[in-house]
Every structure is written in structure tokens, then in C-alpha cells.
Design an enzyme around this catalytic site. Sequence first.
Site, PDB file in Angstrom:
ATOM      1  N   GLU A 260       0.886  -1.171   0.000  1.00 54.17           N
ATOM      2  CA  GLU A 260       0.000   0.000   0.000  1.00 54.17           C
ATOM      3  C   GLU A 260       0.916   1.212   0.000  1.00 54.17           C
ATOM      4  O   GLU A 260       1.589   1.487   0.993  1.00 54.17           O
ATOM      5  CB  GLU A 260      -0.885   0.015   1.250  1.00 54.17           C
ATOM      6  CG  GLU A 260      -1.843  -1.154   1.360  1.00 54.17           C
ATOM      7  CD  GLU A 260      -2.976  -1.101   0.351  1.00 54.17           C
ATOM      8  OE1 GLU A 260      -3.143  -0.077  -0.343  1.00 54.17           O
ATOM      9  OE2 GLU A 260      -3.685  -2.116   0.237  1.00 54.17           O
TER      10      GLU A 260
ATOM     11  N   CYS B  22      -2.372   8.889   2.866  1.00 50.32           N
ATOM     12  CA  CYS B  22      -2.052   8.398   1.512  1.00 50.32           C
ATOM     13  C   CYS B  22      -3.156   8.712   0.522  1.00 50.32           C
ATOM     14  O   CYS B  22      -2.899   8.943  -0.649  1.00 50.32           O
ATOM     15  CB  CYS B  22      -1.802   6.899   1.570  1.00 50.32           C
ATOM     16  SG  CYS B  22      -3.168   6.017   2.338  1.00 50.32           S
TER      17      CYS B  22
ATOM     18  N   GLU C 292      -6.231  -4.228   0.633  1.00 53.24           N
ATOM     19  CA  GLU C 292      -6.531  -4.499   2.037  1.00 53.24           C
ATOM     20  C   GLU C 292      -8.041  -4.366   2.218  1.00 53.24           C
ATOM     21  O   GLU C 292      -8.741  -3.914   1.316  1.00 53.24           O
ATOM     22  CB  GLU C 292      -5.785  -3.504   2.939  1.00 53.24           C
ATOM     23  CG  GLU C 292      -4.276  -3.743   2.930  1.00 53.24           C
ATOM     24  CD  GLU C 292      -3.534  -2.995   4.021  1.00 53.24           C
ATOM     25  OE1 GLU C 292      -3.666  -1.764   4.078  1.00 53.24           O
ATOM     26  OE2 GLU C 292      -2.816  -3.648   4.799  1.00 53.24           O
TER      27      GLU C 292
HETATM   28  P1  NAD Z   1       8.484   4.916   4.482  1.00 54.26           P
HETATM   29  O1  NAD Z   1       8.357   4.156   3.223  1.00 54.26           O
HETATM   30  O2  NAD Z   1       9.639   5.788   4.664  1.00 54.26           O
HETATM   31  O3  NAD Z   1       8.472   3.923   5.734  1.00 54.26           O
HETATM   32  C1  NAD Z   1       7.433   2.983   5.913  1.00 54.26           C
HETATM   33  C2  NAD Z   1       7.919   1.881   6.839  1.00 54.26           C
HETATM   34  O4  NAD Z   1       8.936   1.150   6.161  1.00 54.26           O
HETATM   35  C3  NAD Z   1       8.527   2.354   8.142  1.00 54.26           C
HETATM   36  O5  NAD Z   1       8.175   1.459   9.170  1.00 54.26           O
HETATM   37  C4  NAD Z   1      10.018   2.243   7.864  1.00 54.26           C
HETATM   38  O6  NAD Z   1      10.791   2.094   9.033  1.00 54.26           O
HETATM   39  C5  NAD Z   1      10.062   0.989   7.019  1.00 54.26           C
HETATM   40  N1  NAD Z   1      11.246   0.821   6.164  1.00 54.26           N
HETATM   41  C6  NAD Z   1      12.086   1.761   5.680  1.00 54.26           C
HETATM   42  N2  NAD Z   1      13.051   1.192   4.932  1.00 54.26           N
HETATM   43  C7  NAD Z   1      12.809  -0.138   4.926  1.00 54.26           C
HETATM   44  C8  NAD Z   1      13.427  -1.262   4.300  1.00 54.26           C
HETATM   45  N3  NAD Z   1      14.509  -1.125   3.530  1.00 54.26           N
HETATM   46  N4  NAD Z   1      12.890  -2.490   4.502  1.00 54.26           N
HETATM   47  C9  NAD Z   1      11.789  -2.644   5.252  1.00 54.26           C
HETATM   48  N5  NAD Z   1      11.161  -1.622   5.874  1.00 54.26           N
HETATM   49  C10 NAD Z   1      11.654  -0.376   5.703  1.00 54.26           C
HETATM   50  O7  NAD Z   1       7.090   5.711   4.608  1.00 54.26           O
HETATM   51  P2  NAD Z   1       6.666   6.753   5.731  1.00 54.26           P
HETATM   52  O8  NAD Z   1       7.469   7.977   5.487  1.00 54.26           O
HETATM   53  O9  NAD Z   1       6.662   6.115   7.073  1.00 54.26           O
HETATM   54  O10 NAD Z   1       5.129   6.988   5.352  1.00 54.26           O
HETATM   55  C11 NAD Z   1       4.724   7.865   4.387  1.00 54.26           C
HETATM   56  C12 NAD Z   1       4.433   7.156   3.087  1.00 54.26           C
HETATM   57  O11 NAD Z   1       3.513   6.083   3.299  1.00 54.26           O
HETATM   58  C13 NAD Z   1       3.761   8.040   2.065  1.00 54.26           C
HETATM   59  O12 NAD Z   1       4.315   7.850   0.794  1.00 54.26           O
HETATM   60  C14 NAD Z   1       2.320   7.583   2.071  1.00 54.26           C
HETATM   61  O13 NAD Z   1       1.602   7.840   0.910  1.00 54.26           O
HETATM   62  C15 NAD Z   1       2.469   6.138   2.344  1.00 54.26           C
HETATM   63  N6  NAD Z   1       1.233   5.592   2.925  1.00 54.26           N
HETATM   64  C16 NAD Z   1       0.449   4.799   2.148  1.00 54.26           C
HETATM   65  C17 NAD Z   1      -0.752   4.298   2.655  1.00 54.26           C
HETATM   66  C18 NAD Z   1      -1.632   3.403   1.815  1.00 54.26           C
HETATM   67  O14 NAD Z   1      -2.473   2.710   2.371  1.00 54.26           O
HETATM   68  N7  NAD Z   1      -1.493   3.372   0.520  1.00 54.26           N
HETATM   69  C19 NAD Z   1      -1.134   4.613   3.948  1.00 54.26           C
HETATM   70  C20 NAD Z   1      -0.311   5.438   4.711  1.00 54.26           C
HETATM   71  C21 NAD Z   1       0.881   5.912   4.188  1.00 54.26           C
END
Ligand code: NAD
Length: 499
Positions: A272, A306, A480
Amino acid sequence: MTTEHTAVLSQVAEFVERTHGSFIDGQPFKPNGSGSMHVFNPASGEALSCYQPASAEDVDRAVNSAYRAFRSGVWSKLAPNVRERTLLTFATLVEEHGEELAQLEALNQGKSINVARGIDVGASVDYMRYMAGWTTKIEGQTLEVSIPVPQGASFNAYTRREPAGVVAGIVPWNFPMMIALWKVMPALACGCSVVIKPADETPLTALRLAELARDAGIPDGIFNVIVGKGAEAGAALVSHPLVNKVSFTGSTAVGKQVGIAALENMTRFTLELGGKNPMLILEDADIEQAVGGAIGGGLLNQGQVCAAASRIYVHKSQYKKFVEALASAVKKMKVGAGMDPSSEITALVSEKQLASVEGYLEAARKEGAVFAAGGEKSELPGYFVNPTVLSDVDQSMTCVQEEIFGPVLSVVPFDSVEDALMKVNDSRYGLTASIWSNDLSRVMKLIPEIEAGTVWVNNHVPVDPNLPFGGFKQSGMGREFGKSAIEGFTELKSVCITY
Ligand code: NAD
């Protein structure tokens, strides 16, 4: 804090005082000598709590605990109605501890206490009860087959859904508890065990949830939480060979890395990801209603959603009226701390996110956008940006193309529906969209043309546990919610009996 702020509950004060670690095999787990990471209060920029991050070795311990618990059948082989009752008890405990959880979320994430109470807790409890109900409704099919041998034999062929196994849930920082539950609940309903990795910035509510799950009677090892850095603990988790399913919510860039890592082990995955979601306002739209929709759908949680509306296409005949009404409403919004229930725009999650949003505002300025409202950091001490309306923007500008994840609405005029549709679909993302019109025939023709996983009409942003949620294009893979979630946490097995 001023007197109008919500008084912090004593159990919340006590919880943030602790030095946290992970939660493995039914109990808190603190690694030896791994240093500690701070958790901040975005409304003040001051440290709120701290935790010891998990190493790859700790992740291995958590996954092994989840694997052992899954294989033992202590959860997966319980009668479905016993699992359902346990999950309903878990939901009741979350509801009973709702104020405590809402305060933790407001203090740690920066969000409004009203949003935390209504959505992060309220909507989550509804979602928990909905998903608990699926436990007793998982089903396969009986199928007719035409197998010719052995001659004269009869067959009984059917499918059954079996739990996927150990689930890794990777959670972002915008709705830390709610999105964790979006993964935990369907996974547990299907009989899986989980290891949740909350975002580095917002680990507190996931840890509290693990305690409540244990209190509800969910067996040790079935619900684990590891806290730590994404690139270390997160990466170790998604590439662990004993993980059978990765459910990731976060940015598109990290989502791609996660998908590639999962594929190495042929681990199933759901992504997502980000969005750059359009509102399409036709000439017959009720402008007052559309302005309300842009504020509700675009500025909820400071735009850190998001699905948030962030590019707004308005027919040129209504453009000026819409921009003026939106800017005027946005300028009246009260900016303040999340713990003050009268605040309408609260702090962004982190200093890093503040710098990122300021960078986008600077780019908009350089590219010639007009700031009809806002456009600057607030004078308050934490990570606040005033709600912003950008007008006179065109399709090629950064503010229309990139996900800002902040309180910034870009308003673009269009000439014809064909012109609007081209602009709406001119994005690498395809998570959600909304159409604003009462012209039923035009709306019905537009819905199939829009490249997005969800299309709302005369509304923007409500989600429902029964309605699949996910993205087209670079907004993700899989869905989801609803039955789709159950399918995502099970494997399909075909059985053929000859008699
Ligand atoms: P992010 O991608 O930076 O981090 C998300 C999660 O991934 C965090 O727990 C982070 O610690 C983990 N992570 C980072 N690097 C990783 C790796 N190499 N392997 C595994 N896990 C890793 O995102 P963010 O800044 O926390 O959230 C914002 C983003 O999330 C925005 O782009 C937003 O659009 C998206 N989002 C999408 C939805 C949806 O349902 N589509 C919902 C909420 C947020």
C-alpha cells in the site's frame, strides 16, 4: 502546556517515561547495549520517550517466536469461534483503553486528539470487530471436475483457505496504530502469527497494542513487535526466510525495495504505497460542498494521508469562486498542538517531514505558483506548517506531480471533461480520486475512465472495512480490507478425493 490542552493521563505519562524495547514471545524484550533512539513530541520538538532498536539478531528471535507459535497450532488450530471471541475481547480492550491510546498517538504523532479519538481509536475498534467476524466465515469452494481416469471413479474436489503463516507487517508513521491493526486483525483472523515493525518515529501505540493483545488472551508469540530502523530491522524482517507474507504500507520507493526483497524468498506481499490524489470538480458541482470536501479530504491529519486530496481540478467557470472560498476557509483554520482539542491543523510528524514540506513550498514559489493561503512554517515552536492553497498552478509543476504529504492543496483549472480526465490520469500514482457533480450520467461515464483503486463521488477520503482499498499503478499491489484482506493472509489449497 496551556490549560486548554487535554490533561495527560497518568498511565500515558508512565508509559512514555519507560525506555522501550521490542515485544517478543509475549513479553517486553530489551536488547543488550544497542544504544537508544528518541521519540519526539512534534508539537514541541522535545524528546517524549526512547527505545532500544532491534538488531537483525533480535528480528530473527521475533520471527522464530512467531514461527514456533504458528506451527504449534496454539492459535491457528483453535476453533474459529474461540479465535473470534478472543479478537473481540482484544477490540473491547482497545476501546476501554481508547483515551490512553489516543493520547499516546496525539503526543507521538502530532495529530489532533479529536482525530486520534475518532479515527485512530474509534474507526480502528470498528475495523477490529469487523475483522474478528471474518474468523468464522473463511470458506472454500466445491468444484466439479472432469478427470477421466481411473475409469468409472468419482471425485470430490474442493478448495480450502489456510493461514499464510508468519506475517511481517511494516507500518508508516501517519496512522501508526490504525495501520498496524489493518494488518494484525485480518492476519490473526486467518490464524497467522505476526511481527509488526512500526515506523522509527512512532513506535509507542504498537507496543501498547501488543500488551493489550496479551491481556486479551492472544497466545505468546502470535503478536510480536520489533522497533528499530527501517533499513536495518525492517530490511531484516522482510527478507527473513521464515516470513510467509509481507504486508507493507509506506512510500513507493521503499515499497519497491521491500517487494524485491520478499520476492527473493518468494514471500507473498501486499504493498500500500503513496498517492497524489485528484478531486475533479465539474461545472455543476456545489462549490460550498466541494470546499468542505477539499478541507476534510485534503487537510485531515495535515495532509499526511495516503488517500488525501492534493490536486484539485476545477472547471474554469467555477475556478475563481472555488479558490477564493477555499483560501478564505483555510486562513481561518486554527493551527496548534494536537493535545488542544480546538486545533484544526496540528504539527507534522517530524523535523524531517517539516523540511520536506518546506522544500516543496520553495519549489512551488520558484515555479511560479500563487499562494492564495499559507505557504510558510508557523511561528509555533514545533513542526507546524500553515495550511496552504496554491492557485494558478499547471500540470507540470512539482506540486501537482509529487506527493507532498503535508497541508498543501494545489488547484488547477480545466476547460473540458476530456482535458480534466487527461490531467487526472497524468500521474504515476493511482490510489484514490473523487468526482464532484450531481450530473449522474457524466459521473457514471467518468468512473471507469479514472485510473485509481477507489473513486468517491461528492466525498473524498472515507474508507470502510468492507470496501477493498489499494492502488493502481505505482500506488501499490494487492488490496486491504474486506474479503480481499482475508485472501491476502491465506493460501489457497485444492483438494481432490477419488472414491
Ligand atoms: P516509508 O516508506 O519511509 O516507511 C514505511 C515503513 O517502512 C517504516 O516502518 C520504515 O521504518 C520501514 N522501512 C524503511 N526502509 C525499509 C526497508 N529497507 N525495509 C523494510 N522496511 C523499511 O514511509 P513513511 O514515510 O513512514 O510513510 C509515508 C508514506 O507512506 C507516504 O508515501 C504515504 O503515501 C504512504 N502511505 C500509504 C498508505 C496506503 O495505504 N497506501 C497509507 C499510509 C501511508
